[in-house]
Scaffold this motif. Structure first.
Motif, PDB file in Angstrom:
ATOM      1  N   LEU A 191      34.426  54.226  39.594  1.00  0.00           N
ATOM      2  CA  LEU A 191      35.670  53.469  39.507  1.00  0.00           C
ATOM      3  C   LEU A 191      35.519  52.011  39.919  1.00  0.00           C
ATOM      4  O   LEU A 191      36.222  51.139  39.412  1.00  0.00           O
ATOM      5  N   SER A 192      34.616  51.746  40.850  1.00  0.00           N
ATOM      6  CA  SER A 192      34.532  50.402  41.407  1.00  0.00           C
ATOM      7  C   SER A 192      33.085  50.020  41.706  1.00  0.00           C
ATOM      8  O   SER A 192      32.231  50.891  41.957  1.00  0.00           O
ATOM      9  N   THR A 193      32.839  48.733  41.690  1.00  0.00           N
ATOM     10  CA  THR A 193      31.505  48.246  42.070  1.00  0.00           C
ATOM     11  C   THR A 193      31.323  48.263  43.586  1.00  0.00           C
ATOM     12  O   THR A 193      30.206  48.118  44.083  1.00  0.00           O
ATOM     13  N   GLN A 194      32.444  48.437  44.307  1.00  0.00           N
ATOM     14  CA  GLN A 194      32.381  48.522  45.769  1.00  0.00           C
ATOM     15  C   GLN A 194      32.582  49.968  46.218  1.00  0.00           C
ATOM     16  O   GLN A 194      33.148  50.786  45.498  1.00  0.00           O
ATOM     17  N   HIS A 195      32.098  50.251  47.427  1.00  0.00           N
ATOM     18  CA  HIS A 195      32.263  51.603  47.968  1.00  0.00           C
ATOM     19  C   HIS A 195      33.742  51.860  48.290  1.00  0.00           C
ATOM     20  O   HIS A 195      34.391  51.045  48.950  1.00  0.00           O
ATOM     21  N   ILE A 196      34.278  52.984  47.789  1.00  0.00           N
ATOM     22  CA  ILE A 196      35.659  53.364  48.091  1.00  0.00           C
ATOM     23  C   ILE A 196      35.696  54.822  48.521  1.00  0.00           C
ATOM     24  O   ILE A 196      34.833  55.623  48.154  1.00  0.00           O
ATOM     25  N   GLU A 197      36.696  55.175  49.308  1.00  0.00           N
ATOM     26  CA  GLU A 197      36.861  56.546  49.787  1.00  0.00           C
ATOM     27  C   GLU A 197      37.777  57.347  48.873  1.00  0.00           C
ATOM     28  O   GLU A 197      37.558  58.541  48.634  1.00  0.00           O
ATOM     29  N   THR A 198      38.828  56.712  48.355  1.00  0.00           N
ATOM     30  CA  THR A 198      39.772  57.388  47.464  1.00  0.00           C
ATOM     31  C   THR A 198      40.075  56.495  46.273  1.00  0.00           C
ATOM     32  O   THR A 198      40.012  55.260  46.361  1.00  0.00           O
ATOM     33  N   ALA A 199      40.454  57.129  45.143  1.00  0.00           N
ATOM     34  CA  ALA A 199      40.761  56.376  43.923  1.00  0.00           C
ATOM     35  C   ALA A 199      41.990  55.499  44.087  1.00  0.00           C
ATOM     36  O   ALA A 199      42.124  54.456  43.428  1.00  0.00           O
ATOM     37  N   ASN A 200      42.908  55.913  44.965  1.00  0.00           N
ATOM     38  CA  ASN A 200      44.131  55.140  45.180  1.00  0.00           C
ATOM     39  C   ASN A 200      43.863  53.726  45.702  1.00  0.00           C
ATOM     40  O   ASN A 200      44.745  52.870  45.654  1.00  0.00           O
ATOM     41  N   GLU A 201      42.670  53.510  46.213  1.00  0.00           N
ATOM     42  CA  GLU A 201      42.327  52.184  46.723  1.00  0.00           C
ATOM     43  C   GLU A 201      42.241  51.155  45.597  1.00  0.00           C
ATOM     44  O   GLU A 201      42.423  49.953  45.832  1.00  0.00           O
ATOM     45  N   VAL A 202      41.967  51.623  44.373  1.00  0.00           N
ATOM     46  CA  VAL A 202      41.721  50.659  43.293  1.00  0.00           C
ATOM     47  C   VAL A 202      42.590  50.869  42.057  1.00  0.00           C
ATOM     48  O   VAL A 202      42.700  49.958  41.224  1.00  0.00           O
ATOM     49  N   ARG A 204      32.961  51.191  36.454  1.00  0.00           N
ATOM     50  CA  ARG A 204      32.016  50.423  37.270  1.00  0.00           C
ATOM     51  C   ARG A 204      30.962  49.721  36.398  1.00  0.00           C
ATOM     52  O   ARG A 204      30.666  48.545  36.607  1.00  0.00           O
ATOM     53  N   LYS A 205      30.411  50.453  35.424  1.00  0.00           N
ATOM     54  CA  LYS A 205      29.365  49.876  34.582  1.00  0.00           C
ATOM     55  C   LYS A 205      29.892  48.708  33.770  1.00  0.00           C
ATOM     56  O   LYS A 205      29.214  47.677  33.610  1.00  0.00           O
ATOM     57  N   LEU A 206      31.143  48.876  33.248  1.00  0.00           N
ATOM     58  CA  LEU A 206      31.741  47.792  32.481  1.00  0.00           C
ATOM     59  C   LEU A 206      31.970  46.569  33.371  1.00  0.00           C
ATOM     60  O   LEU A 206      31.653  45.429  32.996  1.00  0.00           O
ATOM     61  N   ASP A 207      32.503  46.802  34.571  1.00  0.00           N
ATOM     62  CA  ASP A 207      32.751  45.693  35.507  1.00  0.00           C
ATOM     63  C   ASP A 207      31.452  44.994  35.901  1.00  0.00           C
ATOM     64  O   ASP A 207      31.402  43.770  36.038  1.00  0.00           O
TER      65      ASP A 207
END
Length: 385
Positions: A49-60, A88-91
């Motif tokens: 979902l993200s290029t950064q580390h996240i704990e839950t999808a709701n963060e992004v 993530r790959k697209l970003d």
């Protein structure tokens, strides 16, 4: 016809395609996306979902958000299927393209520090970027945690998409800024200017003052009106001081400074404490062939000429004086404009004679030692030429 239609729908979306969709559901480990023009829904694992580390999808993401992503895999069976997607790959691809343009044009980026790790800082540069400790600042940094959450201006040091490597530098930005400040300062500074600076470092011969991009030297003799043995007696590293520019060498990028010249001279108040003719205590601070320099108060030194040292003839002041010796001196003259004091040690010492001065006061009445007048008496009066 039905089989042909289904096959055409499936073939509309291929692995590697970029697709658009809207978030339909957010689960613990993935997000469900309705794909525009696709036969199946897409699933984005939380790790994609993200290029950064996240704990839950709701963060992004939120329900209803529009998303673009790459199709990394198509999974289907006889009854259903779904697309595995990676936002993530697209970003990352978009970020690398943007960063490459910035690198090619030698521009800077703004990035927030998201983590403090051993050896440096992790930042969000659209993708995960790293600032090694050696590239954080031109100054020594003891605690990197102060940078957490701050947005930094950075230069791209290394960009390698194949190895997913983005190295950034804040130090380079600082160096370029300091270089520009240094050039401006050297072009605009002049002899006689009074400036403020910070003590950058101390050597046994003086102190280096950071004027904002360039350092100037205050020689130990220019630190104070008083005699200074070591610069540490007067200044400390990090201290803000006022300095006067004594000389500028633009080609060598050297600036000579003085702290002493910004301070009130002890000669300004000399009339309050000293008068010609006063006899005062002093200390010999320097000996020369022509005389001795004696300090009679902090910052006030006068010259005892060699002729004023002793009643006896001497060829060198070192015959009777030594550095650090306490002496009494008489003030012979004060020149405030030239900041000169003439002193005498000789005039404070009573001259000794090498004969019995009682002979000078003896009266000529001794009968055992008659004069010619006593012998000839009146005969001299009657003598005529």
């Amino acid at each position: 016809m039905t089989e042909e239609f289904n096959e055409s729908m499936i073939n509309e979306v291929q692995e590697g395609d970029k697709v658009k969709g809207s978030v339909q559901a957010i689960e613990d480990k993935h997000v469900v996306v309705h794909i525009v023009g696709g036969k199946f829904d897409g699933i984005i694992p939380i790790s994609q979902l993200s290029t950064q580390h996240i704990e839950t999808a709701n963060e992004v993401v939120n329900i209803g958000d529009e998303i673009e992503a790459f199709v990394t895999k198509i999974e289907q069976n006889e009854e259903s299927g779904h697309y595995i997607l990676s936002k993530r790959k697209l970003d990352e691809n978009l970020s690398y393209e943007k960063l490459q343009t910035i690198l090619d044009e030698d521009e800077t980026i703004e990035a927030e520090v998201t983590e403090v790790v051993k050896g440096g800082l992790v930042v969000d540069a659209g993708i995960r970027g790293f600032i090694p400790a050696s590239l954080i600042s031109v100054n020594y940094i003891e605690d990197y945690s102060d940078y957490l959450g701050k947005v930094l201006t950075l230069k791209i040091e290394e960009l390698d998409q194949t190895n997913n490597r983005v190295i950034l530098s804040r130090k380079k930005v600082e160096q370029e800024a300091l270089s520009s400040q240094k050039e401006d300062l050297l072009n605009n500074i002049s002899q006689g200017d009074v400036l403020e600076g910070k003590v950058a470092r101390i050597a046994n011969f003086g102190a280096f003052i950071d004027l904002g991009g360039v350092d100037g030297l205050v020689h130990v003799s220019e630190l104070s009106h008083n005699h200074v043995k070591s610069p540490e007696e007067v200044v400390t590293v990090g201290e803000t001081v006022k300095v006067k520019v004594r000389a500028v060498d633009r080609e060598a990028e050297r600036i000579s400074l003085s702290i002493k010249d910004t301070l009130a001279s002890p000669f300004e108040q000399i009339d309050t404490n000293f008068t010609v003719g006063d006899i005062v205590p002093g200390k010999v601070v320097r000996l020369a062939q022509f005389g001795a320099f004696v300090e009679i108060a902090p910052g006030l030194q006068g010259l005892v000429h060699i002729s004023q040292i002793s009643h006896e003839h001497i060829g060198n002041p070192e015959e009777v004086l030594e550095k650090g010796q306490d002496v009494q001196v008489k003030i012979l003259a004060i020149d405030k404009d030239e900041e000169r004091i003439s002193l005498s040690i000789k005039d404070t010492i009573e001259q000794e004679t090498d004969y019995d001065e009682s002979y000078l006061n003896q009266r000529d009445t001794d009968e055992d030692n008659p004069t010619l007048g006593d012998i000839f008496g009146d005969k001299l009066k009657d003598f005529k030429l």
